[in-house]
Write an enzyme that holds these catalytic residues in place. Structure first.
Site, PDB file in Angstrom:
ATOM      1  N   HIS A 262       2.472   2.220   9.357  1.00 31.53           N
ATOM      2  CA  HIS A 262       1.595   1.446  10.237  1.00 31.53           C
ATOM      3  C   HIS A 262       1.057   0.195   9.512  1.00 31.53           C
ATOM      4  CE1 HIS A 262      -1.516   1.112  13.505  1.00 31.53           C
ATOM      5  NE2 HIS A 262      -2.159   0.498  12.541  1.00 31.53           N
ATOM      6  N   GLU A 263       0.463   0.414   8.345  1.00 30.43           N
ATOM      7  CA  GLU A 263      -0.136  -0.717   7.626  1.00 30.43           C
ATOM      8  C   GLU A 263       0.927  -1.703   7.152  1.00 30.43           C
ATOM      9  OE1 GLU A 263      -3.138  -1.160   8.072  1.00 30.43           O
ATOM     10  OE2 GLU A 263      -3.781   0.863   8.606  1.00 30.43           O
TER      11      GLU A 263
HETATM   12 MG    MG Z   1      -3.832  -0.998  13.002  1.00 31.23          MG
END
Ligand code: MG
Length: 500
Positions: A262-263
């Protein structure tokens, strides 16, 4: 004139980046006692950046550029347009009001924490009431389009161009799509073995897997770093210095793994911005919703796909022989895609997630239109949870008090999470039309094909287009929840052997 404008923008950008470095340090390595000095230092840099943005000379330069716009390239016109927008927002809100909001939010944070610990919304009510009042004043100061509502001004801060009139149909449609999916899945007899993700997964091996994946995605560790933080985030000081953080949980494999993906999705956006336009809006991300579309696309559309695990699962098995040695790919794939209604948004699966956002959005709208009294909010929260997710919180801590956003004064922020999910599905559909045999490539570990497509279709534009122009350029139409609906049906229908 344009040159001077860009020089001044560069200074503002660098002040903000310096502030972001301090914030990154605060969240990762700063010793516990450093807090007071740190908030002072960050406050000073924020004030300096604001002063430079509000500087009358910058206003003159913008006016001058506007007059000579005919001779400007399209890119330069976009810079002038976006900086004008930023500056107007910055000067419209009186500085005493800004200070009052910052102070009240500062106090709210610790009171919200206490209220959450003691599971009592009542404790938070006085400060929340004050914050809402201040944000109403901010909304009036910022202004909104004729026929609009004050809440529009707050939405527009995080998602330029957003308004209740535009969002209501999209969010209402998403709610209906999702409620139907949750009901169908809930009625299925097939259940994933989620417990296999709660076995022992040693941190060292988790880090190896995380680093392997983010490098495969094309995250450049010569222009980035991976560190540990309590609340994972990504941050950028320049396209050549974009950092991410994660958090390891020994008995919950998805936290760090999908957290990293995600990051890194956020980070690829920042690393992919055109550095030749550094300091200007052309080298800035377009909106929070578009940012989130990048992280959610990587995390869910790719990271939780069958093709991705065809590629990664042998490696995961080698790293976690005890936990996964006897687990089949199908069982693992089903487990990481398990759907179960839960109280806490940040732990929600990708199907139920949007409903958490819908609940807060509808309540925020009711607050700012005056339809809901503050004392009624926990009851309203619990009713909506029951209606949409079929479960009701036992107390305020796992209900209305769960998220930090209100305590920080961030009203209007939530919809960007939902928009991110919708855009991600829409981009993915366009990508499938543009990249031949996408699943085949992913199954071979060729994730760079995805990065390249995102670089060329989204990242390179910075803030050149509006969100809706970008959507039309990339996918041929404005944001449309039907792509998300189709994605849910195609993925979760077969998994749970249901259709709806
Ligand atoms: Mg986010």
């Amino acid at each position: 004139m344009y040159k001077e404008l860009v020089q001044r923008l560069r200074d503002i950008y660098d002040l903000r980046s310096a502030q972001a470095v301090l914030e990154w340090d605060m969240e990762t390595y700063m010793p516990p006692k450093g807090g007071d000095a740190r908030s002072r230092q960050m406050g000073l840099l924020a004030a300096l950046a604001h002063e430079k943005l509000a500087d009358p000379r910058l206003g003159e330069l913008l006016e001058g550029c506007k007059e000579h716009e005919a001779g400007f390239a399209e890119e330069q016109r976009a810079v002038v347009r976006e900086v004008k927008r930023d500056r107007e927002k910055a000067v419209k809100v009186p500085s005493e009001l800004v200070r009052e909001i910052t102070d009240t939010a500062g106090k709210s944070l610790s009171v919200w924490k206490e209220a959450r610990e003691r599971k009592s919304f009542k404790i938070f009510v006085p400060l929340l009431t004050k914050l809402i009042d201040l944000k109403k004043r901010e909304a009036e100061a910022l202004g909104y389009a004729a026929g609009g509502v004050p809440y529009d001004a707050l939405l527009d801060r995080y998602e330029p161009g957003a308004s209740v009139a535009k969002l209501n149909p999209i969010i209402g449609q998403t709610r209906d799509i999702t409620v139907a999916a949750v009901r169908a899945i809930g009625a299925s007899k097939k259940k994933p073995k989620i417990a296999l993700l709660e076995r022992v997964y040693l941190e060292d091996a988790q880090e190896k897997l995380g680093r392997f994946v983010i490098e495969k995605m094309g995250y450049d560790l010569q222009s980035g770093r991976l560190d540990v933080a309590v609340h994972p985030f990504s941050t950028s000081f320049d396209p050549n210095d974009v950092r991410i953080t994660t958090r390891y949980e020994q008995r919950w494999l998805p936290a760090a793994l999908f957290g990293c993906v995600h990051e890194a999705g956020h980070a690829l956006y920042e690393q992919g911005l055109p550095i030749e336009h550094g300091g200007t809006p052309l080298c800035e991300s377009l909106s929070l919703g578009i940012h989130e579309s990048q992280s959610r696309l990587w995390e869910n559309q790719i990271g939780r796909s069958k093709a991705f695990w065809r590629f990664l699962y042998p490696k995961a098995k080698r790293l976690f022989p005890k936990a996964l040695g006897k687990v089949s790919l199908d069982d693992f794939y089903f487990a990481v895609n398990g759907v179960r209604p839960s109280m806490i948004r940040v732990e929600a699966d990708e199907v139920t997630y949007n409903l958490h956002v819908v609940v807060r959005y509808e309540i925020e709208q009711a607050i700012f239109s005056g339809e809901a009294a503050i004392d009624d909010l926990p009851g309203l929260w619990n009713r909506k949870m029951k209606d949409y997710l079929g479960i009701a919180p036992k107390n305020d801590a796992e209900g209305i008090l769960q998220d930090i956003h209100w305590a920080m004064g961030s009203f209007g922020y939530f919809p960007t999470y939902l928009l991110g999910n919708l855009y991600a599905a829409q981009w993915m559909s366009a990508m499938r039309r543009g990249v031949r045999d996408l699943d085949g490539r992913v199954a071979k570990g060729d994730l760079l094909a995805i990065k390249k497509w995102l670089n060329e279709n989204i990242h390179c534009h910075g803030r050149r287009y509006s969100t809706s122009e970008l959507a039309r350029r990339v996918s041929g139409e404005d944001l449309n929840p039907k792509f998300f609906e189709q994605y849910l049906k195609e993925k979760f229908g077969p998994l749970y052997e249901v259709s709806w």
